[in-house]
Design a protein around this motif. Structure first.
Motif, short mmCIF file in Angstrom:
data_model
loop_
_atom_site.label_atom_id
_atom_site.label_comp_id
_atom_site.label_asym_id
_atom_site.label_seq_id
_atom_site.Cartn_x
_atom_site.Cartn_y
_atom_site.Cartn_z
N TYR A 12 0.84 -1.20 0.00
CA TYR A 12 0.00 0.00 0.00
C TYR A 12 0.88 1.26 0.00
O TYR A 12 1.86 1.33 0.74
CB TYR A 12 -0.89 0.03 1.24
CG TYR A 12 -2.08 -0.91 1.19
CD1 TYR A 12 -2.23 -1.86 0.19
CD2 TYR A 12 -3.06 -0.85 2.18
CE1 TYR A 12 -3.33 -2.71 0.17
CE2 TYR A 12 -4.16 -1.70 2.17
CZ TYR A 12 -4.28 -2.63 1.17
OH TYR A 12 -5.37 -3.47 1.14
N LYS A 13 0.47 2.23 -0.82
CA LYS A 13 1.17 3.52 -0.83
C LYS A 13 0.18 4.61 -1.20
O LYS A 13 0.28 5.23 -2.26
CB LYS A 13 2.34 3.47 -1.82
CG LYS A 13 3.36 4.59 -1.59
CD LYS A 13 4.54 4.44 -2.52
CE LYS A 13 5.54 5.57 -2.28
NZ LYS A 13 6.67 5.49 -3.23
N PRO A 14 -0.81 4.86 -0.33
CA PRO A 14 -1.86 5.83 -0.66
C PRO A 14 -1.34 7.25 -0.77
O PRO A 14 -0.43 7.65 -0.04
CB PRO A 14 -2.85 5.69 0.51
CG PRO A 14 -2.01 5.15 1.64
CD PRO A 14 -0.97 4.28 1.02
N SER A 15 -1.93 8.02 -1.69
CA SER A 15 -1.48 9.39 -1.96
C SER A 15 -2.38 10.46 -1.37
O SER A 15 -1.93 11.57 -1.12
CB SER A 15 -1.37 9.61 -3.47
OG SER A 15 -0.48 8.71 -4.06
N SER A 16 -3.66 10.17 -1.19
CA SER A 16 -4.62 11.17 -0.70
C SER A 16 -5.13 10.76 0.68
O SER A 16 -5.06 9.58 1.05
CB SER A 16 -5.80 11.27 -1.66
OG SER A 16 -6.57 10.08 -1.62
N PRO A 17 -5.70 11.72 1.44
CA PRO A 17 -6.33 11.34 2.71
C PRO A 17 -7.43 10.29 2.51
O PRO A 17 -7.59 9.40 3.34
CB PRO A 17 -6.91 12.67 3.21
CG PRO A 17 -6.01 13.72 2.62
CD PRO A 17 -5.64 13.19 1.26
N TYR A 18 -8.18 10.38 1.39
CA TYR A 18 -9.20 9.36 1.11
C TYR A 18 -8.56 7.98 1.00
O TYR A 18 -8.97 7.03 1.66
CB TYR A 18 -9.94 9.69 -0.19
CG TYR A 18 -10.66 8.48 -0.75
CD1 TYR A 18 -11.72 7.89 -0.08
CD2 TYR A 18 -10.26 7.91 -1.97
CE1 TYR A 18 -12.36 6.76 -0.58
CE2 TYR A 18 -10.90 6.79 -2.48
CZ TYR A 18 -11.94 6.22 -1.78
OH TYR A 18 -12.57 5.10 -2.27
N ALA A 19 -7.54 7.86 0.14
CA ALA A 19 -6.90 6.57 -0.07
C ALA A 19 -6.28 6.04 1.22
O ALA A 19 -6.35 4.84 1.52
CB ALA A 19 -5.84 6.69 -1.17
#
Length: 339
Positions: A146-153
């Motif tokens: 996992y490497k989310p970019s946005s607060p949502y992700a």
């Protein structure tokens, strides 16, 4: 005896489409929704009253959830209750933490309490391909980091970890799915495809972030719902399943397809032209899922091609323009997430 299923977030886009499918499969549905800005009773306005019940409830209300589970004893809970718009998460991350992390924690606690007495139940937690972040080359499988970019992700990645930890630690029966970008009838026009359709129908320029080359894997919502049903019927407890179409298109390609489809049914006004606007902060260039696992293990594949799906979607909005009137105009037209 009636077989009950619970759908949380059932007044939303994917949830409402899933409820329609499950009713066709002869299940009784309990729809739990907190009636937020993106919830819309229009999505389920033609449902028969039989075998369907709506309960207003936030998934943060653990006590009420426990009671609902006890009364209806569902075979499964499909968790689609979530804040989902990336731009909105840039402006206001707090509601995403409260709903997508704390809300899932409370749902899990309610589920865990119920499961101590009622073993015939499972949780299907629906998530997103955005948890993997930018996939410049290739496709991300279920084991990809996992490497989310946005607060949502990030909030959805957190929720996945929470559900997975409850499976391992507390032995609850749960399955997690990560799906690619959905489109289709009943999608809130803050999202790309319905926003473009709204603008085409109202002779407004078509806003495209950055250079328009951001690529997404698009899946028609009914295909996603069919996959979720297969996960419910045949999915293995504790497993993750990617759900995608294996077809990527960038935002410019989608926009040009919609202009072409719309011109076959209406005469677009002279303001219906592509307008490049400031890009979203932290905008990922490409998402792409490897869905081999669900293809092979559950024998599911998406069946709706992009042209057919976009045509069905455009015609639904064309024939249901009252849908737009059921939404506050500011939620359609206001640009979010610019910092």
């Amino acid at each position: 005896m009636k077989e009950n299923l619970i759908v949380t977030g059932g007044l939303g886009f994917i949830g409402s489409n899933l409820i329609k499918l499950l009713l066709k499969k002869k299940f009784s549905i309990i729809n739990i929704d907190n009636v937020s800005y993106s919830s819309n009773f229009f999505n389920l306005k033609d449902l028969p009253k039989k075998n369907y019940k709506f309960i207003k409830c936030d998934i943060n209300n653990k006590k009420k959830l426990v009671n609902i589970f006890k009364v209806y004893k569902p075979l499964a809970i499909f968790n689609l209750a979530a804040e989902t718009h990336v731009d909105r998460s840039i402006d206001s991350p707090k509601s995403f933490i409260e709903s997508n992390i704390v809300g899932v924690f409370n749902l899990l606690e309610a589920f865990r309490e119920h499961y101590k007495k009622y073993k015939k139940i499972k949780l299907i937690h629906i998530s997103t391909d955005e948890v993997f972040g930018d996939i410049i080359k290739g496709r991300s499988n279920e084991d990809y980091p996992y490497k989310p970019s946005s607060p949502y992700a990030a909030s959805k990645a957190s929720s996945n970890h929470l559900v997975s930890s409850y499976v391992r630690t507390f032995k609850i029966p749960a399955i997690i799915t990560n799906c690619s970008n959905n489109y289709g009838p009943c999608q809130h026009p803050e999202k790309l495809i319905p926003k473009l359709i709204y603008n085409i129908l109202n002779n407004i320029p078509l806003p495209i972030y950055g250079d328009g080359k951001n690529s997404r894997e698009w899946i028609f919502v009914e295909d996603h719902c069919d996959a979720l049903f297969q996960v419910f019927k045949k999915g293995k407890i504790g497993e993750f399943y990617n759900i995608g179409s294996n077809k990527n298109y960038n935002n410019l390609e989608i926009t040009k397809k919609l202009i072409n489809i719309s011109s076959q049914h209406i005469k677009p006004g002279n303001h219906v032209k592509i307008k490049y606007v400031k890009d979203r902060p932290g905008h990922d260039k490409r998402y792409a899922l490897n869905s081999d696992k669900i293809n092979k293990k559950l024998l599911w594949k998406s069946s709706t091609g992009i042209n057919k799906g976009l045509k069905k979607t455009f015609l639904w909005y064309l024939n249901n323009q009252k849908y737009f009137k059921s939404i506050k105009k500011i939620h359609i037209t206001k640009r979010l997430g610019t910092i």
